[in-house]
Design a protein around this motif. Structure first.
Motif, mmCIF file in Angstrom:
data_model
loop_
_atom_site.group_PDB
_atom_site.id
_atom_site.type_symbol
_atom_site.label_atom_id
_atom_site.label_comp_id
_atom_site.label_asym_id
_atom_site.label_seq_id
_atom_site.Cartn_x
_atom_site.Cartn_y
_atom_site.Cartn_z
ATOM 1 N N UNK A 94 0.859 -1.172 0.000
ATOM 2 C CA UNK A 94 0.000 0.000 0.000
ATOM 3 C C UNK A 94 0.900 1.228 0.000
ATOM 4 N N UNK A 95 0.862 1.985 -1.086
ATOM 5 C CA UNK A 95 1.658 3.195 -1.179
ATOM 6 C C UNK A 95 0.811 4.361 -0.697
ATOM 7 N N UNK A 96 1.410 5.154 0.204
ATOM 8 C CA UNK A 96 0.667 6.215 0.875
ATOM 9 C C UNK A 96 1.458 7.517 0.890
ATOM 10 N N UNK A 97 0.737 8.581 1.209
ATOM 11 C CA UNK A 97 1.368 9.829 1.609
ATOM 12 C C UNK A 97 1.142 9.907 3.111
ATOM 13 N N UNK A 98 2.190 9.652 3.870
ATOM 14 C CA UNK A 98 2.129 9.607 5.324
ATOM 15 C C UNK A 98 2.197 11.015 5.901
ATOM 16 N N UNK A 99 1.271 11.348 6.771
ATOM 17 C CA UNK A 99 1.284 12.613 7.491
ATOM 18 C C UNK A 99 1.752 12.317 8.912
ATOM 19 N N UNK A 100 2.889 12.857 9.296
ATOM 20 C CA UNK A 100 3.411 12.602 10.641
ATOM 21 C C UNK A 100 4.033 11.219 10.762
ATOM 22 N N UNK A 101 4.121 10.758 12.005
ATOM 23 C CA UNK A 101 4.750 9.466 12.294
ATOM 24 C C UNK A 101 3.850 8.310 11.876
ATOM 25 N N UNK A 102 4.455 7.250 11.347
ATOM 26 C CA UNK A 102 3.694 6.052 11.000
ATOM 27 C C UNK A 102 3.584 5.104 12.189
ATOM 28 N N UNK A 103 4.562 5.141 13.097
ATOM 29 C CA UNK A 103 4.593 4.211 14.224
ATOM 30 C C UNK A 103 3.866 4.783 15.439
ATOM 31 N N UNK A 104 3.207 3.907 16.176
ATOM 32 C CA UNK A 104 2.494 4.341 17.387
ATOM 33 C C UNK A 104 3.444 4.855 18.464
ATOM 34 N N UNK A 105 4.762 4.574 18.318
ATOM 35 C CA UNK A 105 5.747 5.061 19.289
ATOM 36 C C UNK A 105 6.161 6.501 19.006
ATOM 37 N N UNK A 106 5.730 7.024 17.852
ATOM 38 C CA UNK A 106 6.106 8.376 17.456
ATOM 39 C C UNK A 106 7.246 8.419 16.452
ATOM 40 N N UNK A 107 7.816 7.265 16.119
ATOM 41 C CA UNK A 107 8.880 7.201 15.115
ATOM 42 C C UNK A 107 8.290 7.359 13.720
ATOM 43 N N UNK A 108 9.109 7.844 12.821
ATOM 44 C CA UNK A 108 8.676 7.989 11.425
ATOM 45 C C UNK A 108 8.201 6.652 10.874
ATOM 46 N N UNK A 109 8.983 5.578 11.123
ATOM 47 C CA UNK A 109 8.595 4.240 10.685
ATOM 48 C C UNK A 109 8.603 3.295 11.883
ATOM 49 N N UNK A 110 8.005 2.148 11.718
ATOM 50 C CA UNK A 110 8.000 1.141 12.779
ATOM 51 C C UNK A 110 9.319 0.388 12.843
ATOM 52 N N UNK A 111 10.248 0.723 11.953
ATOM 53 C CA UNK A 111 11.531 0.036 11.895
ATOM 54 C C UNK A 111 12.696 0.913 12.333
ATOM 55 N N UNK A 112 12.459 2.202 12.593
ATOM 56 C CA UNK A 112 13.518 3.120 12.999
ATOM 57 C C UNK A 112 14.169 2.670 14.304
ATOM 58 N N UNK A 113 15.510 2.549 14.281
ATOM 59 C CA UNK A 113 16.261 2.219 15.487
ATOM 60 C C UNK A 113 16.064 0.797 15.973
ATOM 61 N N UNK A 114 15.583 -0.085 15.118
ATOM 62 C CA UNK A 114 15.300 -1.459 15.527
ATOM 63 C C UNK A 114 16.099 -2.474 14.708
ATOM 64 N N UNK A 115 17.272 -2.051 14.247
ATOM 65 C CA UNK A 115 18.114 -2.942 13.452
ATOM 66 C C UNK A 115 18.597 -4.111 14.303
ATOM 67 N N UNK A 116 18.651 -5.276 13.687
ATOM 68 C CA UNK A 116 19.171 -6.474 14.341
ATOM 69 C C UNK A 116 20.595 -6.723 13.862
ATOM 70 N N UNK A 117 21.435 -7.315 14.723
ATOM 71 C CA UNK A 117 22.793 -7.622 14.272
ATOM 72 C C UNK A 117 22.733 -8.696 13.183
ATOM 73 N N UNK A 118 23.577 -8.535 12.179
ATOM 74 C CA UNK A 118 23.589 -9.472 11.067
ATOM 75 C C UNK A 118 25.024 -9.733 10.632
#
Length: 144
Positions: A94-118
């Motif tokens: 689903x391609x969108x025009x996001x207004x504000x944060x997408x994540x309920x935590x207030x982050x832009x995305x739900x993946x910000x700062x959640x990188x796993x070691x690889x």
């Protein structure tokens, strides 16, 4: 979940969906212009119908057991720009025009700062193999 008075999802679309055991399809939400992946949500037929026909993204909440439209309480709305079904029919993009944060935590995305070691293959990052089989450093080789 839909009443007789509510129009159903287009049968041509519905027959292409491969739903999980709960009748849901994963919906990957992506910023339309930057291609940034914002979040993952879940849709049943009614949530997808609403998304396709109302211009805003609607999800099915697995934890609350109800529909929710992104931004109704936060103001961080998702305006639909396009929807695609993957080759297997089990995921939506689903391609969108996001207004504000997408994540309920207030982050832009739900993946910000959640990188796993690889673990990565160092040879792939340090050198490449050219079409004629020669190894060339990624930087400084002008052979293309």
């Amino acid at each position: 979940m839909t009443s007789d008075a509510t129009p159903a999802l287009d049968p041509a679309v519905a027959e292409r969906l491969k739903r999980d055991d709960n009748g849901l399809v994963a919906a990957i939400i992506q910023q339309h212009d930057t291609r940034e992946v914002l979040m993952l949500g879940w849709m049943d037929d009614e949530a997808l119908r609403r998304t396709l026909t109302e211009g805003r993204v609607t999800f099915w909440s697995r934890s609350r057991g109800e529909y929710w439209r992104k931004g109704d309480t936060s103001g961080h709305v998702q305006h639909v720009k396009g929807v695609a079904l993957d080759c297997d029919g089990d995921a939506l993009l689903v391609q969108v025009d996001q207004v504000g944060a997408a994540c309920h935590t207030g982050s832009r995305t739900c993946f910000d700062g959640r990188d796993l070691p690889v673990v990565t293959d160092e040879s792939v990052t340090d050198e490449c193999v050219t079409t004629d089989g020669d190894k060339a450093a990624l930087e400084g080789d002008a052979r293309g």
